[in-house]
Every structure is written in C-alpha cells, then in structure tokens.
Design a protein around this motif. Structure first.
Motif, mmCIF file in Angstrom:
data_model
loop_
_atom_site.group_PDB
_atom_site.id
_atom_site.type_symbol
_atom_site.label_atom_id
_atom_site.label_comp_id
_atom_site.label_asym_id
_atom_site.label_seq_id
_atom_site.Cartn_x
_atom_site.Cartn_y
_atom_site.Cartn_z
ATOM 1 N N PRO A 122 9.066 -24.542 73.822
ATOM 2 C CA PRO A 122 9.653 -23.196 73.884
ATOM 3 C C PRO A 122 11.170 -23.283 73.920
ATOM 4 N N PRO A 123 11.868 -22.282 73.347
ATOM 5 C CA PRO A 123 13.326 -22.301 73.363
ATOM 6 C C PRO A 123 13.880 -22.168 74.773
ATOM 7 N N ASN A 124 14.988 -22.824 75.015
ATOM 8 C CA ASN A 124 15.687 -22.753 76.302
ATOM 9 C C ASN A 124 16.895 -21.834 76.124
ATOM 10 N N HIS A 125 16.770 -20.600 76.615
ATOM 11 C CA HIS A 125 17.819 -19.617 76.344
ATOM 12 C C HIS A 125 19.116 -19.896 77.110
ATOM 13 N N SER A 126 19.097 -20.843 78.023
ATOM 14 C CA SER A 126 20.329 -21.198 78.726
ATOM 15 C C SER A 126 21.304 -21.931 77.823
ATOM 16 N N HIS A 127 20.831 -22.359 76.647
ATOM 17 C CA HIS A 127 21.711 -23.083 75.727
ATOM 18 C C HIS A 127 22.463 -22.152 74.771
ATOM 19 N N CYS A 128 22.381 -20.857 74.985
ATOM 20 C CA CYS A 128 23.131 -19.917 74.140
ATOM 21 C C CYS A 128 24.630 -20.168 74.308
ATOM 22 N N PRO A 129 25.391 -20.217 73.229
ATOM 23 C CA PRO A 129 26.828 -20.495 73.330
ATOM 24 C C PRO A 129 27.532 -19.516 74.256
ATOM 25 N N PRO A 130 28.198 -19.998 75.305
ATOM 26 C CA PRO A 130 28.792 -19.100 76.295
ATOM 27 C C PRO A 130 29.962 -18.280 75.759
ATOM 28 N N GLY A 131 30.603 -18.718 74.698
ATOM 29 C CA GLY A 131 31.771 -17.998 74.206
ATOM 30 C C GLY A 131 31.478 -16.864 73.252
ATOM 31 N N LEU A 132 30.209 -16.645 72.895
ATOM 32 C CA LEU A 132 29.898 -15.640 71.878
ATOM 33 C C LEU A 132 30.226 -14.222 72.323
ATOM 34 N N SER A 133 29.957 -13.917 73.586
ATOM 35 C CA SER A 133 30.122 -12.533 74.037
ATOM 36 C C SER A 133 31.574 -12.078 74.001
ATOM 37 N N GLY A 134 32.516 -13.014 74.102
ATOM 38 C CA GLY A 134 33.915 -12.611 74.147
ATOM 39 C C GLY A 134 34.715 -12.930 72.901
ATOM 40 N N CYS A 135 34.086 -13.573 71.909
ATOM 41 C CA CYS A 135 34.859 -13.973 70.726
ATOM 42 C C CYS A 135 35.003 -12.795 69.764
ATOM 43 N N PRO A 136 35.997 -12.837 68.861
ATOM 44 C CA PRO A 136 36.134 -11.768 67.863
ATOM 45 C C PRO A 136 34.874 -11.642 67.021
ATOM 46 N N ALA A 137 34.532 -10.421 66.640
ATOM 47 C CA ALA A 137 33.319 -10.166 65.863
ATOM 48 C C ALA A 137 33.579 -10.437 64.397
ATOM 49 N N THR A 138 33.631 -11.723 64.057
ATOM 50 C CA THR A 138 33.761 -12.149 62.661
ATOM 51 C C THR A 138 32.746 -13.251 62.405
ATOM 52 N N ALA A 139 32.336 -13.384 61.166
ATOM 53 C CA ALA A 139 31.376 -14.425 60.813
ATOM 54 C C ALA A 139 31.934 -15.810 61.114
ATOM 55 N N LEU A 140 33.226 -16.015 60.827
ATOM 56 C CA LEU A 140 33.833 -17.323 61.039
ATOM 57 C C LEU A 140 33.914 -17.664 62.516
ATOM 58 N N ASP A 141 34.274 -16.684 63.351
ATOM 59 C CA ASP A 141 34.360 -16.967 64.786
ATOM 60 C C ASP A 141 32.983 -17.248 65.374
ATOM 61 N N TYR A 142 31.970 -16.509 64.940
ATOM 62 C CA TYR A 142 30.617 -16.813 65.391
ATOM 63 C C TYR A 142 30.257 -18.256 65.041
ATOM 64 N N LEU A 143 30.562 -18.645 63.797
ATOM 65 C CA LEU A 143 30.221 -19.990 63.340
ATOM 66 C C LEU A 143 30.924 -21.042 64.187
ATOM 67 N N ARG A 144 32.205 -20.830 64.479
ATOM 68 C CA ARG A 144 32.956 -21.814 65.261
ATOM 69 C C ARG A 144 32.374 -21.981 66.660
ATOM 70 N N VAL A 145 32.015 -20.868 67.300
ATOM 71 C CA VAL A 145 31.473 -20.944 68.657
ATOM 72 C C VAL A 145 30.125 -21.661 68.662
ATOM 73 N N VAL A 146 29.276 -21.365 67.689
ATOM 74 C CA VAL A 146 27.962 -22.006 67.628
ATOM 75 C C VAL A 146 28.116 -23.501 67.358
ATOM 76 N N ARG A 147 28.968 -23.856 66.435
ATOM 77 C CA ARG A 147 29.173 -25.282 66.136
ATOM 78 C C ARG A 147 29.708 -26.031 67.363
ATOM 79 N N ARG A 148 30.610 -25.385 68.092
ATOM 80 C CA ARG A 148 31.175 -26.015 69.288
ATOM 81 C C ARG A 148 30.069 -26.309 70.307
ATOM 82 N N GLN A 149 29.148 -25.354 70.477
ATOM 83 C CA GLN A 149 28.066 -25.550 71.419
ATOM 84 C C GLN A 149 27.101 -26.638 70.944
#
Length: 425
Positions: free
Chosen positions: A198-225
C-alpha cells in the motif's frame, strides 16, 4: 451489467493494474473485493494482480446485492439500448431520453456514466486511410483482432497500457511476424513492485503546498523528494503513490496555461510512472522486446499508403529523419478520446448543440460543479444532469481508477438522494 469495456474482457492475460487489496468498491471496507476473489481463487492475496473479468464478476455481484437489499419501492430496471438524444421534460422539468430505436424514457435526473470512448484518429497527411479495413480504431470491440494474420507485421499506435494488452493478445505462438509499437516518446509503462505494498502517504513532497502553481515547480519539488528518499532506500513509487490524494487540488490550482504546459511536456512521463502495469505483464513485455517480437519506435506517424493488402507507414523519428514500416494492420492504442468538442457521438452532439454541457478547454472532458453537476454552456450547474467517470479529469485530473471513481460515485449518489423528494429545478 456493471462490466463495461475494462471488465468485460474474458482474456486471462488482461489483469488489473491495481493490487486486489486496493480494489474494493467501498472505501470503508477495503477487503471486500479480496474476500470475493478468494471464494474463487483461494490463493489470492491483497498484493495479487487478478484477472479483470473477475473484477467484472465482483461488480455484478455488488449490484445484485444492492438490488436485493434495496428499500421497499426502490427498483432497478436494467435496459439495453443506446441513448442518442436528451430532450427537456414536461413543463421544463426533468428530461426525456431518446433511444436509437425511437423509444423514450421520462426521468427526473440523469447521470452520465459514459465510461471511455474509443481512441481518436491521429491527425495525419492521409486521413482517408481511416476508412480502410486494415485500420482498427477500437481494439476492444469483441472479435476485432481475430482476423489479423500472424504472418503479417502489425503496427500499434501508442505505447501505454492499451498497447501492452493488445501486444500480448497478438503475440501468440503462431505469430511469426513482428509487432511494432510507436509513440512520440517511445515510453513504456513502468511496473508495480512485486509484491505490491500500500502507498505510504507520508512520503508526499513537503514543499508542494507552498510552491508556485506551475508545472515546472511541481516537477522540481517531486524530483527533489524522489532523490532525497532514494538516499534512504525508498522507491520512487512511494512518492508517486503519495501524490494521489493531493493531485486533484494541485491540478485545480494550476492556471489553464500551466495545465497546457503539463499536457504538452510532462504528461507522457506522468502517465508511465503513475499508470503502471502488473509485474507479470511487465515481465512479458520485456521478453517480447528482448526476443525482437515487439519493436518500439519513438516517432510521429506522418502518413499511410495502402497497396496490395499491405500498409506503408511513414514515421518521423524523434530527433529527425523518416522511416517507412510495411505492415498488414494498424491498430489504434492511444487510449480513450475525451475531447467532447469534436467527439462524433450522437448523445454528446445533442447535448452540445442544446448547450446542456460545456466541454473543457483542454479536451479532457466535461466541466462540472464540485458535486458533479454538469455545467451548461453558460456556466450554470444543471439541476438534471450529473456526471461520474473519466471525463471528470477536467476538474480532478485523477478520475480513472477505482479509488477515485468509487468516491465520485458515492458523492453523486448522495447528491441525488438530497433531491429525491424535491421537484426538479
């Protein structure tokens, strides 16, 4: 009833792409499907990837159980037919459904539970080819693959999960000719882990909620995590799985221009990481490629030329240069069409002409209210029409798998029950 295209298959190699332990129709009873499956397959576990036909049997059983346990005066009437138009009801209340045989059904409210449409034809220089008997637009039509000669090469357009199913269907021991698969990036679905967890939802990237709403910023935060957790030995699938609950909110936060950027640049990569295949199917795919029975091309289809029972297909390779494949059949495996602005379906055309629906601007589906009421052309939510199904991608993006669909179905049912004793608006 309750099967549709996905679960109507009888082919044993067509298995679920989600483990049995996460396929219950009821979020509060996650083991419901697994218990049903174990009555027929005692060896099944929560991590098993079971045949899709078995899930169809489960949904039929759930429907029969609901019917048997319904309150007095509640009745389910199953009908077979095609709705081709919708008309206003008497005195402007409710609606009248018009079927292709001319019969009519009066109703107070309507749920468009349309499922997936067949793939759209690719834009090419020679669209007249799509009228050829050598072209299969919908590989899910019963028996449509049977006439394909195993001695003739076949071209599958698309390299996702539909391609995988069709390739495995075609790759019988009798096949002596290769199967070709083409998509612009040539990306193949990744595999689920084995055994599934089962997925572990604690691994959600912590910076997503506060990052700018752009496709590139989403990608950067996910890759960092992904990189950070990889150093701890955590698989990237944990991050992708943890994104699932927050994906709708992230999607709605994106301006339309950023959604367009995501679709143009990132969607192919998202699809192969998010929509993964069962481990046994992934292994079979690797064998087909290693044995050169399946050949994958990263290219764009330019044109078709049919002559003497063969089709010459011109491809523009990724990075430049053209090549020609000579095949016996071309099969569209690009996935379901969702652009309701151009979809040649009589019901959708009727709703569109009357201004009763508003297709979204990106061709992903229908615009709806948060409670799934269909928005009319003027942007107002309908008091009659509701929608549940993959066309909700326009609002939620995640709207194609059971964990999302079961919640959407529950929400629509609850909304309808609120109005059950009220006059139609």
């Amino acid at each position: 009833m309750a099967r549709g295209v996905a679960y109507g298959t009888r082919t044993e190699s067509h298995v679920l792409n989600v483990p049995a332990g996460r396929m219950s129709a009821f979020p509060e009873n996650e083991s419901d499907f697994l218990r049903f499956a174990q009555t027929l397959l005692p060896e099944a576990t929560g991590g098993s990837f079971l045949p899709r036909r078995l899930y169809g049997e489960y949904l039929e059983a759930v429907l029969r159980r609901a019917e048997a346990e319904a309150a007095p005066k509640v009745r389910l009437e199953a009908m077979t037919g095609e709705v081709v138009a919708l008309e206003p009801g008497r005195a402007g209340a409710g609606a009248v459904l018009v079927l292709n045989d001319g019969s009519r059904i009066e109703t107070d409210r309507v749920v468009l539970a349309l499922g997936n449409y067949a793939a759209a034809d690719l834009p090419v220089d020679t669209p007249e080819f799509y009228g050829s008997g050598r072209y299969i637009r919908d590989p899910w039509r019963p028996g449509v693959l049977a006439p394909i000669d195993p001695a003739a090469p076949a071209l599958l357009i698309g390299t996702g999960l539909t391609m995988l199913d069709v390739a495995l269907d075609l790759a019988t021991p009798a096949r002596s000719a290769p199967i070709h698969a083409v998509s612009r990036h040539g990306l193949l679905p990744h595999s689920h882990r084995s055994p599934a967890v089962p997925p572990n939802h604690s691994h959600c990237p912590p910076g997503l909620s506060g990052c700018p709403a752009t496709a590139l910023d989403y990608l950067r935060v996910v890759r960092r995590q992904v990189r950070a957790l990889a150093r701890e030995g955590v698989d990237w699938r944990e991050v992708v799985g943890a994104l699932r609950p927050v994906t709708p909110a992230l999607w709605r936060a994106l301006p339309v221009r950023e959604r367009e950027r995501f679709l143009r640049h990132l969607r192919p990569y998202w699809e192969v990481h998010r929509h993964r295949s069962a481990p046994e199917l992934a292994a079979a795919l690797v064998r087909l490629i290693d044995e050169r029975r399946l050949r994958v091309h990263a290219a764009r289809v330019l044109r078709f030329k049919e002559r003497s029972g063969r089709v010459a297909v011109t491809l523009r390779r990724r990075g430049g240069g053209d090549t020609v494949l000579r095949v016996g059949w071309v099969i569209n495996c690009t996935g379901p069409a969702s652009d309701l602005r151009t979809l040649p379906d009589p019901l959708i055309a009727s709703l569109r002409t009357q201004g009763l629906i508003r297709p979204d601007a990106l061709g992903l589906g229908l615009e709806t209210s948060p409670r799934h009421a269909v928005l009319e052309a003027d942007g107002q939510p309908s008091g009659v029409l509701f929608h549940v199904g993959p066309l909700l991608r326009a609002l939620h993006w995640e709207a194609t798998a059971v964990p999302e669909l079961r919640e959407h179905a529950r929400e629509v049912a609850e909304e309808l029950l609120k109005h059950i004793n009220r006059p139609t608006a």
